[in-house]
Scaffold this active site. Structure first.
Site, mmCIF file in Angstrom:
data_model
loop_
_atom_site.group_PDB
_atom_site.id
_atom_site.type_symbol
_atom_site.label_atom_id
_atom_site.label_comp_id
_atom_site.label_asym_id
_atom_site.label_seq_id
_atom_site.Cartn_x
_atom_site.Cartn_y
_atom_site.Cartn_z
ATOM 1 N N LYS A 13 -11.855 -12.124 50.093
ATOM 2 C CA LYS A 13 -12.924 -13.105 50.397
ATOM 3 C C LYS A 13 -13.488 -13.710 49.104
ATOM 4 O O LYS A 13 -13.607 -14.926 48.974
ATOM 5 C CB LYS A 13 -14.081 -12.419 51.177
ATOM 6 C CG LYS A 13 -13.635 -11.789 52.485
ATOM 7 C CD LYS A 13 -14.793 -11.150 53.239
ATOM 8 C CE LYS A 13 -15.410 -9.944 52.562
ATOM 9 N NZ LYS A 13 -14.514 -8.779 52.415
ATOM 10 N N ARG A 89 -21.422 -9.713 59.396
ATOM 11 C CA ARG A 89 -20.626 -8.503 59.256
ATOM 12 C C ARG A 89 -20.914 -7.510 60.378
ATOM 13 O O ARG A 89 -20.498 -6.362 60.305
ATOM 14 C CB ARG A 89 -20.980 -7.841 57.927
ATOM 15 C CG ARG A 89 -19.762 -7.548 57.079
ATOM 16 C CD ARG A 89 -20.250 -6.860 55.838
ATOM 17 N NE ARG A 89 -20.174 -7.732 54.721
ATOM 18 C CZ ARG A 89 -19.439 -7.480 53.649
ATOM 19 N NH1 ARG A 89 -18.722 -6.403 53.568
ATOM 20 N NH2 ARG A 89 -19.422 -8.311 52.648
ATOM 21 N N ARG A 124 -9.498 -2.738 40.809
ATOM 22 C CA ARG A 124 -10.082 -3.945 40.213
ATOM 23 C C ARG A 124 -11.258 -3.644 39.301
ATOM 24 O O ARG A 124 -11.891 -2.597 39.371
ATOM 25 C CB ARG A 124 -10.528 -4.918 41.304
ATOM 26 C CG ARG A 124 -11.842 -4.525 41.897
ATOM 27 C CD ARG A 124 -12.343 -5.509 42.908
ATOM 28 N NE ARG A 124 -13.286 -4.803 43.757
ATOM 29 C CZ ARG A 124 -13.861 -5.303 44.811
ATOM 30 N NH1 ARG A 124 -13.560 -6.522 45.203
ATOM 31 N NH2 ARG A 124 -14.709 -4.598 45.510
ATOM 32 N N ARG A 157 -16.912 -1.040 40.106
ATOM 33 C CA ARG A 157 -18.049 -0.881 41.022
ATOM 34 C C ARG A 157 -18.134 0.548 41.542
ATOM 35 O O ARG A 157 -17.112 1.145 41.874
ATOM 36 C CB ARG A 157 -17.874 -1.830 42.214
ATOM 37 C CG ARG A 157 -18.508 -3.167 42.017
ATOM 38 C CD ARG A 157 -18.128 -4.189 43.056
ATOM 39 N NE ARG A 157 -18.215 -3.774 44.450
ATOM 40 C CZ ARG A 157 -18.003 -4.595 45.479
ATOM 41 N NH1 ARG A 157 -17.709 -5.874 45.245
ATOM 42 N NH2 ARG A 157 -18.070 -4.173 46.711
ATOM 43 N N ARG A 168 -15.819 2.284 53.539
ATOM 44 C CA ARG A 168 -16.088 0.858 53.779
ATOM 45 C C ARG A 168 -15.098 0.277 54.789
ATOM 46 O O ARG A 168 -15.466 -0.541 55.627
ATOM 47 C CB ARG A 168 -16.000 0.074 52.455
ATOM 48 C CG ARG A 168 -17.243 0.272 51.583
ATOM 49 C CD ARG A 168 -16.987 -0.080 50.133
ATOM 50 N NE ARG A 168 -16.616 -1.457 49.919
ATOM 51 C CZ ARG A 168 -16.049 -1.911 48.789
ATOM 52 N NH1 ARG A 168 -15.822 -1.067 47.790
ATOM 53 N NH2 ARG A 168 -15.736 -3.171 48.663
HETATM 54 P P1 AP5 Z 1 -11.718 -9.603 46.448
HETATM 55 O O1 AP5 Z 1 -11.549 -11.079 46.448
HETATM 56 O O2 AP5 Z 1 -12.782 -9.010 45.611
HETATM 57 O O3 AP5 Z 1 -11.868 -9.104 47.965
HETATM 58 P P2 AP5 Z 1 -13.142 -9.078 48.863
HETATM 59 O O4 AP5 Z 1 -12.678 -9.270 50.261
HETATM 60 O O5 AP5 Z 1 -14.191 -10.023 48.361
HETATM 61 O O6 AP5 Z 1 -13.545 -7.555 48.614
HETATM 62 P P3 AP5 Z 1 -14.945 -6.890 48.437
HETATM 63 O O7 AP5 Z 1 -14.660 -5.479 48.050
HETATM 64 O O8 AP5 Z 1 -15.851 -7.663 47.538
HETATM 65 O O9 AP5 Z 1 -15.467 -6.967 49.903
HETATM 66 P P4 AP5 Z 1 -16.446 -6.052 50.600
HETATM 67 O O10 AP5 Z 1 -16.642 -6.849 51.811
HETATM 68 O O11 AP5 Z 1 -16.136 -4.636 50.817
HETATM 69 O O12 AP5 Z 1 -17.613 -5.936 49.525
HETATM 70 P P5 AP5 Z 1 -18.857 -6.841 49.276
HETATM 71 O O13 AP5 Z 1 -19.062 -6.922 47.823
HETATM 72 O O14 AP5 Z 1 -18.775 -8.096 50.042
HETATM 73 O O15 AP5 Z 1 -10.299 -8.961 46.099
HETATM 74 C C1 AP5 Z 1 -10.175 -7.590 45.875
HETATM 75 C C2 AP5 Z 1 -9.108 -7.351 44.763
HETATM 76 O O16 AP5 Z 1 -7.849 -7.749 45.275
HETATM 77 C C3 AP5 Z 1 -9.365 -8.199 43.524
HETATM 78 O O17 AP5 Z 1 -9.037 -7.463 42.405
HETATM 79 C C4 AP5 Z 1 -8.448 -9.412 43.710
HETATM 80 O O18 AP5 Z 1 -7.998 -9.911 42.456
HETATM 81 C C5 AP5 Z 1 -7.295 -8.804 44.486
HETATM 82 N N1 AP5 Z 1 -6.701 -9.725 45.435
HETATM 83 C C6 AP5 Z 1 -7.358 -10.610 46.242
HETATM 84 N N2 AP5 Z 1 -6.484 -11.289 47.008
HETATM 85 C C7 AP5 Z 1 -5.241 -10.797 46.679
HETATM 86 C C8 AP5 Z 1 -3.927 -11.084 47.136
HETATM 87 N N3 AP5 Z 1 -3.704 -12.011 48.093
HETATM 88 N N4 AP5 Z 1 -2.890 -10.387 46.576
HETATM 89 C C9 AP5 Z 1 -3.111 -9.439 45.617
HETATM 90 N N5 AP5 Z 1 -4.357 -9.133 45.144
HETATM 91 C C10 AP5 Z 1 -5.396 -9.798 45.675
HETATM 92 O O19 AP5 Z 1 -19.986 -5.915 49.940
HETATM 93 C C11 AP5 Z 1 -20.392 -4.722 49.305
HETATM 94 C C12 AP5 Z 1 -21.447 -4.021 50.126
HETATM 95 O O20 AP5 Z 1 -22.581 -4.872 50.314
HETATM 96 C C13 AP5 Z 1 -21.043 -3.638 51.553
HETATM 97 O O21 AP5 Z 1 -20.306 -2.430 51.577
HETATM 98 C C14 AP5 Z 1 -22.422 -3.492 52.195
HETATM 99 O O22 AP5 Z 1 -23.046 -2.290 51.827
HETATM 100 C C15 AP5 Z 1 -23.188 -4.646 51.576
HETATM 101 N N6 AP5 Z 1 -23.118 -5.877 52.365
HETATM 102 C C16 AP5 Z 1 -22.547 -7.060 51.979
HETATM 103 N N7 AP5 Z 1 -22.661 -7.977 52.958
HETATM 104 C C17 AP5 Z 1 -23.305 -7.362 53.973
HETATM 105 C C18 AP5 Z 1 -23.703 -7.791 55.271
HETATM 106 N N8 AP5 Z 1 -23.459 -9.037 55.723
HETATM 107 N N9 AP5 Z 1 -24.315 -6.888 56.067
HETATM 108 C C19 AP5 Z 1 -24.587 -5.633 55.651
HETATM 109 N N10 AP5 Z 1 -24.243 -5.162 54.438
HETATM 110 C C20 AP5 Z 1 -23.599 -6.029 53.605
#
Ligand code: AP5
Length: 221
Positions: A13, A89, A124, A157, A168
């Site tokens: 994402k 989410r 990452r 992280r 997660r």
């Molecule tokens: P990346 O682009 O970072 O993936 P992502 O989907 O953004 O992963 P996140 O870990 O950031 O998502 P998440 O939803 O768990 O965490 P978030 O920070 O939003 O890619 C990941 C890796 O893969 C990178 O190294 C990238 O280079 C690589 N990659 C990407 N695409 C690739 C491909 N096609 N091929 C190969 N490699 C690839 O949320 C964190 C926390 O915040 C949650 O756990 C929760 O506690 C809280 N939170 C956030 N939003 C909410 C909400 N709406 N409600 C409640 N709690 C929330």
């Protein structure tokens, strides 16, 4: 154009949000970054958010809505293109979004294999403030653990430890993935604020995923 990216941890994402920002000027609202900004403040809300994030749990819907709603209200009409990364989410959050007045042209569901995301996320390094992410195996920064653009340190992280990533993913499967079916049903009955949902194969290479999204959006490059 207003779009939403939905997918498991590590589905890409954040990566795709950056691509669309760079290519077409999308204004990105990243739920986790908005929440993290409260963690810098020494307040009860910040501590609650940190505890939830570090444990791989969702932050409560009420807190998330309080934070995100104000961003959407302020920013939705200030930019020609808006992208929500990581919101909604949960089914409750979807309901909150549907009660708002904004309509969304697309929800892109980034569909990815569980094993692929564990490798991606655990490996990452990130620059939290800018949201820049690096996959150290396939796309490493030029200098280990240093941001190519700002020269600042990249970090691992706390919630990218393997045990927390697995938690997660479990949270995602239980709370977030049901949104896909709910949105499909709402579209079929002509209700809700999301006009179209498209599944994207997020196991593909980063550029191929971007192309698949762009093909739907129809922007001229
Ligand atoms: P990346 O682009 O970072 O993936 P992502 O989907 O953004 O992963 P996140 O870990 O950031 O998502 P998440 O939803 O768990 O965490 P978030 O920070 O939003 O890619 C990941 C890796 O893969 C990178 O190294 C990238 O280079 C690589 N990659 C990407 N695409 C690739 C491909 N096609 N091929 C190969 N490699 C690839 O949320 C964190 C926390 O915040 C949650 O756990 C929760 O506690 C809280 N939170 C956030 N939003 C909410 C909400 N709406 N409600 C409640 N709690 C929330």
């Amino acid at each position: 154009m207003k779009i939403i990216l939905l997918g498991a941890p590590g589905s890409g994402k954040g990566t795709q949000a950056q691509q669309l920002k760079t290519k077409f000027g999308y204004h990105v609202i990243t739920a986790s970054n908005a929440l993290r900004s409260y963690m810098q403040k020494d307040c009860a809300l910040g501590q609650e958010i940190r505890a939830n994030m570090d444990a791989g749990q969702l932050v409560s819907d009420a807190v998330v809505w309080q934070v995100i709603d104000s961003h959407i209200k302020k920013e939705a009409n200030a930019y020609p293109h808006l992208l929500l990364d990581g919101f909604p989410r949960s089914l409750n959050q979807l309901e909150m979004l549907n009660r708002g007045r904004e309509t969304y042209d697309y929800m892109f569901y980034l569909d990815v294999d569980e094993q692929a995301v564990i490798e991606r996320v655990c490996g990452r390094r990130v620059h939290i403030e800018s949201g820049r992410v690096y996959h150290t195996k396939f796309a490493p920064p030029k200098k280990a653990d240093i941001d190519d653009i700002t020269g600042e340190a990249l970090i691992h992280r706390a919630d990218d430890a393997e045990a927390v990533v697995k938690k997660r993913i479990a949270t995602y499967l239980e709370k977030t993935q049901p949104i896909v079916e709910q949105v499909r049903q709402a579209i079929a009955t002509g209700s809700g604020q999301i006009k179209k949902i498209i599944t994207i194969n997020a196991n593909a290479k980063i550029d191929a995923v971007t192309e698949a999204i762009i093909a739907q959006l129809g922007h001229a490059e």
